[in-house]
Design a protein around this motif. Sequence first.
Motif, PDB file in Angstrom:
ATOM      1  N   LEU A  87       3.648  27.266 -86.852  1.00  0.00           N
ATOM      2  CA  LEU A  87       3.727  26.744 -88.212  1.00  0.00           C
ATOM      3  C   LEU A  87       4.109  27.842 -89.191  1.00  0.00           C
ATOM      4  N   ILE A  88       3.430  28.967 -89.124  1.00  0.00           N
ATOM      5  CA  ILE A  88       3.711  30.068 -90.045  1.00  0.00           C
ATOM      6  C   ILE A  88       5.127  30.587 -89.832  1.00  0.00           C
ATOM      7  N   SER A  89       5.528  30.696 -88.581  1.00  0.00           N
ATOM      8  CA  SER A  89       6.892  31.128 -88.280  1.00  0.00           C
ATOM      9  C   SER A  89       7.904  30.133 -88.840  1.00  0.00           C
ATOM     10  N   PHE A  90       7.627  28.843 -88.694  1.00  0.00           N
ATOM     11  CA  PHE A  90       8.520  27.826 -89.238  1.00  0.00           C
ATOM     12  C   PHE A  90       8.628  27.957 -90.756  1.00  0.00           C
ATOM     13  N   LEU A  91       7.478  28.115 -91.438  1.00  0.00           N
ATOM     14  CA  LEU A  91       7.500  28.234 -92.895  1.00  0.00           C
ATOM     15  C   LEU A  91       8.265  29.470 -93.341  1.00  0.00           C
ATOM     16  N   GLU A  92       8.048  30.585 -92.657  1.00  0.00           N
ATOM     17  CA  GLU A  92       8.757  31.823 -93.027  1.00  0.00           C
ATOM     18  C   GLU A  92      10.254  31.694 -92.781  1.00  0.00           C
ATOM     19  N   ASN A  93      10.659  31.149 -91.641  1.00  0.00           N
ATOM     20  CA  ASN A  93      12.089  30.968 -91.354  1.00  0.00           C
ATOM     21  C   ASN A  93      12.730  29.982 -92.330  1.00  0.00           C
ATOM     22  N   THR A  94      12.013  28.940 -92.681  1.00  0.00           N
ATOM     23  CA  THR A  94      12.532  27.957 -93.628  1.00  0.00           C
ATOM     24  C   THR A  94      12.709  28.582 -95.004  1.00  0.00           C
ATOM     25  N   SER A  95      11.764  29.425 -95.405  1.00  0.00           N
ATOM     26  CA  SER A  95      11.900  30.087 -96.708  1.00  0.00           C
ATOM     27  C   SER A  95      13.095  31.040 -96.707  1.00  0.00           C
ATOM     28  N   LEU A  96      13.298  31.751 -95.605  1.00  0.00           N
ATOM     29  CA  LEU A  96      14.458  32.646 -95.515  1.00  0.00           C
ATOM     30  C   LEU A  96      15.766  31.868 -95.571  1.00  0.00           C
ATOM     31  N   ASN A  97      15.833  30.762 -94.841  1.00  0.00           N
ATOM     32  CA  ASN A  97      17.049  29.939 -94.815  1.00  0.00           C
ATOM     33  C   ASN A  97      17.304  29.251 -96.156  1.00  0.00           C
ATOM     34  N   SER A  98      16.257  29.031 -96.936  1.00  0.00           N
ATOM     35  CA  SER A  98      16.401  28.362 -98.227  1.00  0.00           C
ATOM     36  C   SER A  98      16.521  29.348 -99.388  1.00  0.00           C
ATOM     37  N   ASN A  99      16.510  30.632 -99.082  1.00  0.00           N
ATOM     38  CA  ASN A  99      16.616  31.691-100.092  1.00  0.00           C
ATOM     39  C   ASN A  99      15.495  31.629-101.125  1.00  0.00           C
ATOM     40  N   VAL A 100      14.282  31.441-100.642  1.00  0.00           N
ATOM     41  CA  VAL A 100      13.107  31.495-101.514  1.00  0.00           C
ATOM     42  C   VAL A 100      12.125  32.483-100.915  1.00  0.00           C
ATOM     43  N   GLN A 101      11.244  32.983-101.799  1.00  0.00           N
ATOM     44  CA  GLN A 101      10.219  33.919-101.333  1.00  0.00           C
ATOM     45  C   GLN A 101       8.918  33.135-101.162  1.00  0.00           C
ATOM     46  N   LEU A 102       8.305  33.273 -99.986  1.00  0.00           N
ATOM     47  CA  LEU A 102       7.115  32.506 -99.644  1.00  0.00           C
ATOM     48  C   LEU A 102       5.914  33.427 -99.511  1.00  0.00           C
ATOM     49  N   THR A 103       4.809  32.990-100.119  1.00  0.00           N
ATOM     50  CA  THR A 103       3.537  33.679 -99.954  1.00  0.00           C
ATOM     51  C   THR A 103       2.505  32.620 -99.582  1.00  0.00           C
ATOM     52  N   PHE A 133      14.298  25.811-104.009  1.00  0.00           N
ATOM     53  CA  PHE A 133      12.959  25.287-103.736  1.00  0.00           C
ATOM     54  C   PHE A 133      13.040  23.860-103.221  1.00  0.00           C
ATOM     55  N   LEU A 134      13.878  23.031-103.817  1.00  0.00           N
ATOM     56  CA  LEU A 134      14.024  21.650-103.349  1.00  0.00           C
ATOM     57  C   LEU A 134      14.527  21.603-101.910  1.00  0.00           C
ATOM     58  N   GLU A 135      15.436  22.519-101.588  1.00  0.00           N
ATOM     59  CA  GLU A 135      15.915  22.607-100.196  1.00  0.00           C
ATOM     60  C   GLU A 135      14.758  22.976 -99.266  1.00  0.00           C
ATOM     61  N   PHE A 136      13.951  23.970 -99.701  1.00  0.00           N
ATOM     62  CA  PHE A 136      12.779  24.370 -98.919  1.00  0.00           C
ATOM     63  C   PHE A 136      11.803  23.202 -98.752  1.00  0.00           C
ATOM     64  N   LEU A 137      11.514  22.502 -99.848  1.00  0.00           N
ATOM     65  CA  LEU A 137      10.589  21.380 -99.810  1.00  0.00           C
ATOM     66  C   LEU A 137      11.082  20.279 -98.878  1.00  0.00           C
ATOM     67  N   GLU A 138      12.378  19.996 -98.921  1.00  0.00           N
ATOM     68  CA  GLU A 138      12.952  18.966 -98.046  1.00  0.00           C
ATOM     69  C   GLU A 138      12.801  19.356 -96.579  1.00  0.00           C
ATOM     70  N   LYS A 139      13.027  20.626 -96.269  1.00  0.00           N
ATOM     71  CA  LYS A 139      12.883  21.082 -94.881  1.00  0.00           C
ATOM     72  C   LYS A 139      11.422  21.055 -94.428  1.00  0.00           C
ATOM     73  N   VAL A 140      10.510  21.366 -95.328  1.00  0.00           N
ATOM     74  CA  VAL A 140       9.082  21.333 -94.986  1.00  0.00           C
ATOM     75  C   VAL A 140       8.648  19.892 -94.721  1.00  0.00           C
ATOM     76  N   GLU A 141       9.119  18.969 -95.560  1.00  0.00           N
ATOM     77  CA  GLU A 141       8.741  17.565 -95.370  1.00  0.00           C
ATOM     78  C   GLU A 141       9.322  16.970 -94.091  1.00  0.00           C
ATOM     79  N   SER A 142      10.449  17.516 -93.611  1.00  0.00           N
ATOM     80  CA  SER A 142      11.040  17.016 -92.365  1.00  0.00           C
ATOM     81  C   SER A 142      10.765  17.976 -91.208  1.00  0.00           C
ATOM     82  N   ALA A 143       9.676  18.712 -91.316  1.00  0.00           N
ATOM     83  CA  ALA A 143       9.299  19.699 -90.299  1.00  0.00           C
ATOM     84  C   ALA A 143       8.929  19.018 -88.987  1.00  0.00           C
ATOM     85  N   PRO A 144       8.952  19.769 -87.900  1.00  0.00           N
ATOM     86  CA  PRO A 144       8.555  19.196 -86.604  1.00  0.00           C
ATOM     87  C   PRO A 144       7.033  19.127 -86.435  1.00  0.00           C
ATOM     88  N   PHE A 145       6.322  19.130 -87.549  1.00  0.00           N
ATOM     89  CA  PHE A 145       4.866  19.019 -87.550  1.00  0.00           C
ATOM     90  C   PHE A 145       4.480  17.880 -88.484  1.00  0.00           C
TER      91      PHE A 145
END
Length: 168
Positions: A87-103, A133-145
């Motif tokens: 999960l954490i790896s997915f969130l970090e990779n998604t943030s990198l791909n969406s050009n946002v900084q995640l904490t 951020f919207l791109e990141f949010l969309e990817k999180v909502e369609s996550a494999p979890f």
Amino acid sequence: MTINQKIYVSIAAFVFLVAIFIAFLIYPTFSAIKKSSLELLQEKEKIALLNREASSREKTEALFRKYQQGFETIEKLFVDPDVPLELISFLENTSLNSNVQLTISSLTKRAQTGDPWSSLILELSVTGSPSNFLEFLEKVESAPFLIEVLNLTLRDTLAIMTIKVFTK
């Protein structure tokens, strides 16, 4: 002894011998045949039951094989609560791909009484442009979890969100 008496004695002896023959030979034989027939019938019923059970087991195994991939996919939807690395790896990779900084500010295990499954609650701070951020949010909502967004607060380029991820 007269002939009639000899005939009556002979008939009586013959009837007596036939009765003994029936009592000691024929009756036990028929009783044994009846008992064996009942045992045979019971064994046939057991075999029929075992055949039905084997058929049922084969059908169940065939259904399991048919849906096994689906079961594995469902199993992957739930995160391991003790080691949520995927999960954490997915969130970090998604943030990198969406050009946002995640904490990730907090990670809490929770077993809600109203929910059918236990879950992890994560508080995320995301910094970036609104479109990223919207791109990141969309990817999180369609996550494999199984993820549910519980709370979302937007302030300029900062978004604070609380998500619930269902665990095994």
